[in-house]
Design a protein around this motif. Structure first.
Motif, PDB file in Angstrom:
ATOM      1  N   SER A  63     -35.471   5.854 -55.623  1.00  0.00           N
ATOM      2  CA  SER A  63     -36.070   6.658 -56.691  1.00  0.00           C
ATOM      3  C   SER A  63     -35.479   8.054 -56.693  1.00  0.00           C
ATOM      4  N   SER A  64     -35.406   8.645 -57.868  1.00  0.00           N
ATOM      5  CA  SER A  64     -34.962  10.039 -57.939  1.00  0.00           C
ATOM      6  C   SER A  64     -36.027  10.922 -57.299  1.00  0.00           C
ATOM      7  N   MET A  65     -35.649  12.137 -56.961  1.00  0.00           N
ATOM      8  CA  MET A  65     -36.583  13.087 -56.365  1.00  0.00           C
ATOM      9  C   MET A  65     -36.228  14.477 -56.862  1.00  0.00           C
ATOM     10  N   THR A  66     -37.100  15.431 -56.621  1.00  0.00           N
ATOM     11  CA  THR A  66     -36.819  16.800 -57.052  1.00  0.00           C
ATOM     12  C   THR A  66     -36.810  17.745 -55.862  1.00  0.00           C
ATOM     13  N   VAL A  67     -35.992  18.778 -56.015  1.00  0.00           N
ATOM     14  CA  VAL A  67     -35.906  19.864 -55.047  1.00  0.00           C
ATOM     15  C   VAL A  67     -36.365  21.113 -55.777  1.00  0.00           C
ATOM     16  N   THR A  68     -37.267  21.871 -55.168  1.00  0.00           N
ATOM     17  CA  THR A  68     -37.776  23.091 -55.792  1.00  0.00           C
ATOM     18  C   THR A  68     -37.498  24.286 -54.903  1.00  0.00           C
ATOM     19  N   LEU A  69     -36.846  25.302 -55.479  1.00  0.00           N
ATOM     20  CA  LEU A  69     -36.685  26.588 -54.811  1.00  0.00           C
ATOM     21  C   LEU A  69     -37.712  27.520 -55.428  1.00  0.00           C
ATOM     22  N   VAL A 111     -36.108  23.968 -60.337  1.00  0.00           N
ATOM     23  CA  VAL A 111     -36.420  22.574 -60.030  1.00  0.00           C
ATOM     24  C   VAL A 111     -35.211  21.731 -60.416  1.00  0.00           C
ATOM     25  N   VAL A 112     -34.662  21.002 -59.431  1.00  0.00           N
ATOM     26  CA  VAL A 112     -33.451  20.212 -59.640  1.00  0.00           C
ATOM     27  C   VAL A 112     -33.755  18.755 -59.308  1.00  0.00           C
ATOM     28  N   THR A 113     -33.389  17.857 -60.218  1.00  0.00           N
ATOM     29  CA  THR A 113     -33.571  16.426 -59.980  1.00  0.00           C
ATOM     30  C   THR A 113     -32.330  15.861 -59.288  1.00  0.00           C
ATOM     31  N   VAL A 114     -32.574  15.103 -58.234  1.00  0.00           N
ATOM     32  CA  VAL A 114     -31.493  14.434 -57.510  1.00  0.00           C
ATOM     33  C   VAL A 114     -31.632  12.939 -57.816  1.00  0.00           C
ATOM     34  N   PRO A 115     -30.604  12.338 -58.429  1.00  0.00           N
ATOM     35  CA  PRO A 115     -30.696  10.928 -58.818  1.00  0.00           C
ATOM     36  C   PRO A 115     -30.922   9.989 -57.633  1.00  0.00           C
ATOM     37  N   TYR A 155     -39.399  19.514 -51.272  1.00  0.00           N
ATOM     38  CA  TYR A 155     -38.834  18.257 -51.756  1.00  0.00           C
ATOM     39  C   TYR A 155     -39.971  17.343 -52.190  1.00  0.00           C
ATOM     40  N   SER A 156     -39.824  16.682 -53.338  1.00  0.00           N
ATOM     41  CA  SER A 156     -40.878  15.771 -53.801  1.00  0.00           C
ATOM     42  C   SER A 156     -40.939  14.523 -52.931  1.00  0.00           C
TER      43      SER A 156
END
Length: 109
Positions: A43-49, A64-68, A96-97
């Motif tokens: 699953s994709s996930m997100t990284v938040t600074l 907020v950046v989505t990582v595939p 990290y989500s």
């Protein structure tokens, strides 16, 4: 929260060391520092600074950046102090989500 050690990319080449993502980490802020995130989960996930800066009195939004999923490989940065430095320690806070099958490295060019 653990602080990621920043690895400097050298002219002759650098083989970065990646660590498993933790629920939250800190990273040094600077115009030459990046966060490299790899996601091999299904699953994709997100990284938040977390943003701490202001521009003309207006708060800056978190980044907020989505990582595939599966082959996700994303470079995030640079991470400027004026946008992300925490007031107490000068470090950026990263969350990290999901941390399952996610590895990270802090890199400086």
């Amino acid at each position: 929260m653990a602080t990621l050690a920043v690895q400097t990319i050298k002219l002759g080449g650098t083989a970065p060391t990646y660590s498993a993502a933790a629920a939250g980490t800190k990273i040094a802020c600077d115009e030459r520092t990046f966060l490299h995130v790899k996601n091999t989960a299904g699953s994709s996930m997100t990284v938040t600074l977390t943003a701490t800066g202001q521009i003309r009195g207006q708060l800056v939004a978190d980044l907020v950046v989505t990582v595939p999923a599966t082959t996700g490989d994303v470079m995030i940065g640079p991470i400027p102090r004026e946008l992300f430095a925490g007031p107490a320690d000068g470090l950026a806070t990263v969350t990290y989500s999901s941390t399952t099958n996610v590895t990270v490295a802090a890199l400086r060019i």
